[in-house]
Design a protein around this motif. Structure first.
Motif, PDB file in Angstrom:
ATOM      1  N   SER A  27       0.807  -1.213  -0.224  1.00  0.00           N
ATOM      2  CA  SER A  27      -0.079   0.003   0.041  1.00  0.00           C
ATOM      3  C   SER A  27       0.801   1.282   0.051  1.00  0.00           C
ATOM      4  CB  SER A  27      -1.058   0.071   1.233  1.00  0.00           C
ATOM      5  OG  SER A  27      -1.709  -1.034   1.108  1.00  0.00           O
ATOM      6  N   ILE A  28       2.057   1.389   0.797  1.00  0.00           N
ATOM      7  CA  ILE A  28       2.822   2.186   0.845  1.00  0.00           C
ATOM      8  C   ILE A  28       3.311   2.731  -0.499  1.00  0.00           C
ATOM      9  CG2 ILE A  28       4.955   3.390   1.962  1.00  0.00           C
ATOM     10  CD1 ILE A  28       4.199   1.737   4.396  1.00  0.00           C
ATOM     11  N   SER A  29       3.802   1.617  -1.293  1.00  0.00           N
ATOM     12  CA  SER A  29       4.473   1.702  -2.339  1.00  0.00           C
ATOM     13  C   SER A  29       3.479   2.215  -3.578  1.00  0.00           C
ATOM     14  CB  SER A  29       4.901   0.356  -2.803  1.00  0.00           C
ATOM     15  OG  SER A  29       5.664   0.401  -4.333  1.00  0.00           O
ATOM     16  N   GLU A  30       2.199   1.662  -3.216  1.00  0.00           N
ATOM     17  CA  GLU A  30       1.063   2.134  -4.213  1.00  0.00           C
ATOM     18  C   GLU A  30       1.018   3.783  -4.153  1.00  0.00           C
ATOM     19  OE1 GLU A  30      -3.612   1.468  -5.021  1.00  0.00           O
ATOM     20  OE2 GLU A  30      -2.316   0.044  -4.110  1.00  0.00           O
ATOM     21  N   PHE A  31       0.928   4.167  -2.915  1.00  0.00           N
ATOM     22  CA  PHE A  31       0.536   5.471  -2.542  1.00  0.00           C
ATOM     23  C   PHE A  31       1.708   6.562  -2.905  1.00  0.00           C
ATOM     24  CE2 PHE A  31      -2.479   3.487   0.674  1.00  0.00           C
ATOM     25  CZ  PHE A  31      -3.447   3.399  -0.331  1.00  0.00           C
ATOM     26  N   THR A  32       2.958   6.115  -2.590  1.00  0.00           N
ATOM     27  CA  THR A  32       4.228   6.898  -2.751  1.00  0.00           C
ATOM     28  C   THR A  32       4.729   6.890  -4.063  1.00  0.00           C
ATOM     29  OG1 THR A  32       5.453   5.407  -1.599  1.00  0.00           O
ATOM     30  CG2 THR A  32       4.401   7.070  -0.184  1.00  0.00           C
ATOM     31  N   GLY A  33       4.705   5.724  -4.662  1.00  0.00           N
ATOM     32  CA  GLY A  33       5.614   5.577  -5.729  1.00  0.00           C
ATOM     33  C   GLY A  33       6.880   4.909  -5.408  1.00  0.00           C
ATOM     34  N   ILE A  34       7.327   4.728  -4.185  1.00  0.00           N
ATOM     35  CA  ILE A  34       8.657   4.323  -3.871  1.00  0.00           C
ATOM     36  C   ILE A  34       8.201   2.901  -3.903  1.00  0.00           C
ATOM     37  CG2 ILE A  34      10.117   4.013  -1.833  1.00  0.00           C
ATOM     38  CD1 ILE A  34       8.856   6.573  -0.620  1.00  0.00           C
ATOM     39  N   SER A  35       9.483   2.255  -4.439  1.00  0.00           N
ATOM     40  CA  SER A  35       9.411   0.684  -4.723  1.00  0.00           C
ATOM     41  C   SER A  35       9.243   0.003  -3.417  1.00  0.00           C
ATOM     42  CB  SER A  35      10.821   0.312  -5.513  1.00  0.00           C
ATOM     43  OG  SER A  35      11.755   0.368  -4.609  1.00  0.00           O
ATOM     44  N   ILE A  36       9.100  -1.311  -3.475  1.00  0.00           N
ATOM     45  CA  ILE A  36       9.064  -2.108  -2.340  1.00  0.00           C
ATOM     46  C   ILE A  36      10.081  -2.331  -1.754  1.00  0.00           C
ATOM     47  CG2 ILE A  36       8.189  -4.486  -1.480  1.00  0.00           C
ATOM     48  CD1 ILE A  36       5.590  -4.106  -3.295  1.00  0.00           C
ATOM     49  N   GLU A  37      11.210  -2.611  -2.947  1.00  0.00           N
ATOM     50  CA  GLU A  37      12.626  -2.987  -2.517  1.00  0.00           C
ATOM     51  C   GLU A  37      13.283  -1.929  -1.602  1.00  0.00           C
ATOM     52  OE1 GLU A  37      11.380  -3.090  -5.621  1.00  0.00           O
ATOM     53  OE2 GLU A  37      11.192  -5.320  -5.449  1.00  0.00           O
ATOM     54  N   GLU A  38      13.001  -0.586  -2.004  1.00  0.00           N
ATOM     55  CA  GLU A  38      13.577   0.306  -1.312  1.00  0.00           C
ATOM     56  C   GLU A  38      12.697   0.749   0.142  1.00  0.00           C
ATOM     57  OE1 GLU A  38      14.588   5.193  -1.927  1.00  0.00           O
ATOM     58  OE2 GLU A  38      13.312   4.089  -3.502  1.00  0.00           O
ATOM     59  N   LEU A  39      11.679   0.480   0.056  1.00  0.00           N
ATOM     60  CA  LEU A  39      10.937   0.376   1.524  1.00  0.00           C
ATOM     61  C   LEU A  39      11.391  -0.467   2.375  1.00  0.00           C
ATOM     62  CD1 LEU A  39       7.328   1.302   0.300  1.00  0.00           C
ATOM     63  CD2 LEU A  39       8.633   2.659   1.415  1.00  0.00           C
ATOM     64  N   LYS A  40      11.673  -1.871   1.812  1.00  0.00           N
ATOM     65  CA  LYS A  40      12.286  -2.706   2.908  1.00  0.00           C
ATOM     66  C   LYS A  40      13.627  -2.446   3.245  1.00  0.00           C
ATOM     67  CE  LYS A  40       9.976  -6.846   0.681  1.00  0.00           C
ATOM     68  NZ  LYS A  40      10.068  -8.038  -0.277  1.00  0.00           N
ATOM     69  N   LYS A  41      14.344  -1.715   2.496  1.00  0.00           N
ATOM     70  CA  LYS A  41      15.564  -1.257   3.199  1.00  0.00           C
ATOM     71  C   LYS A  41      15.338  -0.171   4.101  1.00  0.00           C
ATOM     72  CE  LYS A  41      17.947  -1.914  -1.531  1.00  0.00           C
ATOM     73  NZ  LYS A  41      18.449  -1.320  -2.634  1.00  0.00           N
ATOM     74  N   VAL A  42      14.695   0.838   3.638  1.00  0.00           N
ATOM     75  CA  VAL A  42      14.446   1.871   4.610  1.00  0.00           C
ATOM     76  C   VAL A  42      13.707   1.364   5.991  1.00  0.00           C
ATOM     77  CG1 VAL A  42      13.255   3.955   4.812  1.00  0.00           C
ATOM     78  CG2 VAL A  42      14.245   3.509   2.692  1.00  0.00           C
ATOM     79  N   SER A  43      12.700   0.452   5.809  1.00  0.00           N
ATOM     80  CA  SER A  43      12.054   0.005   7.014  1.00  0.00           C
ATOM     81  C   SER A  43      12.770  -0.830   7.909  1.00  0.00           C
ATOM     82  CB  SER A  43      10.660  -0.691   6.652  1.00  0.00           C
ATOM     83  OG  SER A  43      11.199  -1.814   6.206  1.00  0.00           O
ATOM     84  N   SER A  44      13.847  -1.664   7.130  1.00  0.00           N
ATOM     85  CA  SER A  44      14.639  -2.422   8.286  1.00  0.00           C
ATOM     86  C   SER A  44      15.761  -1.515   8.833  1.00  0.00           C
ATOM     87  CB  SER A  44      15.477  -3.583   7.630  1.00  0.00           C
ATOM     88  OG  SER A  44      16.326  -3.095   6.374  1.00  0.00           O
ATOM     89  N   SER A  45      16.224  -0.608   7.982  1.00  0.00           N
ATOM     90  CA  SER A  45      17.190   0.341   8.506  1.00  0.00           C
ATOM     91  C   SER A  45      16.739   1.564   9.827  1.00  0.00           C
ATOM     92  CB  SER A  45      17.746   1.301   7.605  1.00  0.00           C
ATOM     93  OG  SER A  45      18.512   0.374   6.485  1.00  0.00           O
ATOM     94  N   SER A  46      15.405   1.804   9.432  1.00  0.00           N
ATOM     95  CA  SER A  46      14.665   2.743  10.443  1.00  0.00           C
ATOM     96  C   SER A  46      14.564   2.210  11.743  1.00  0.00           C
ATOM     97  CB  SER A  46      13.342   3.487   9.725  1.00  0.00           C
ATOM     98  OG  SER A  46      12.536   2.368   9.612  1.00  0.00           O
ATOM     99  N   LEU A  47      14.489   0.975  11.863  1.00  0.00           N
ATOM    100  CA  LEU A  47      14.019   0.049  13.033  1.00  0.00           C
ATOM    101  C   LEU A  47      15.319   0.269  13.757  1.00  0.00           C
ATOM    102  CD1 LEU A  47      12.153  -3.162  12.070  1.00  0.00           C
ATOM    103  CD2 LEU A  47      11.272  -1.117  13.371  1.00  0.00           C
ATOM    104  N   MET A  48      16.712  -0.012  13.417  1.00  0.00           N
ATOM    105  CA  MET A  48      17.864   0.050  13.688  1.00  0.00           C
ATOM    106  C   MET A  48      18.077   1.488  14.299  1.00  0.00           C
ATOM    107  SD  MET A  48      21.673  -0.249  12.254  1.00  0.00           S
ATOM    108  CE  MET A  48      21.482   1.004  11.141  1.00  0.00           C
TER     109      MET A  48
END
Length: 76
Positions: free
Chosen positions: A36-57
């Protein structure tokens, strides 16, 4: 003038990207799914996965998610 217009266009695009990353950060914090986030923002799922895992750290180290996203923008 052409170079000045190109510079302004680049700045505008960077501003749009920062805005999308900030929105994505808030969506991730609310527990929304990556698709859903990818659909709404246009950011790829792959990039979101990188960002979400890094943002947790970074969250564990006292950084707010939006601060991390702004750091990412400057690296990209």
């Amino acid at each position: 003038m052409h170079d000045e217009a190109s510079l302004r266009e680049g700045e505008r695009e960077e501003g749009e990207r920062k805005g999308k990353l900030e929105v994505a950060s808030k969506m991730l914090a609310k527990g929304m799914d990556l698709e859903s986030i990818s659909e709404f923002t246009g950011i790829s799922i792959e990039e979101l996965k990188k960002v979400s895992s890094s943002s947790l750290m970074f969250n564990c180290q006292g950084f707010a998610p939006w601060q991390f996203f702004f750091m990412i923008v400057h690296v990209l």
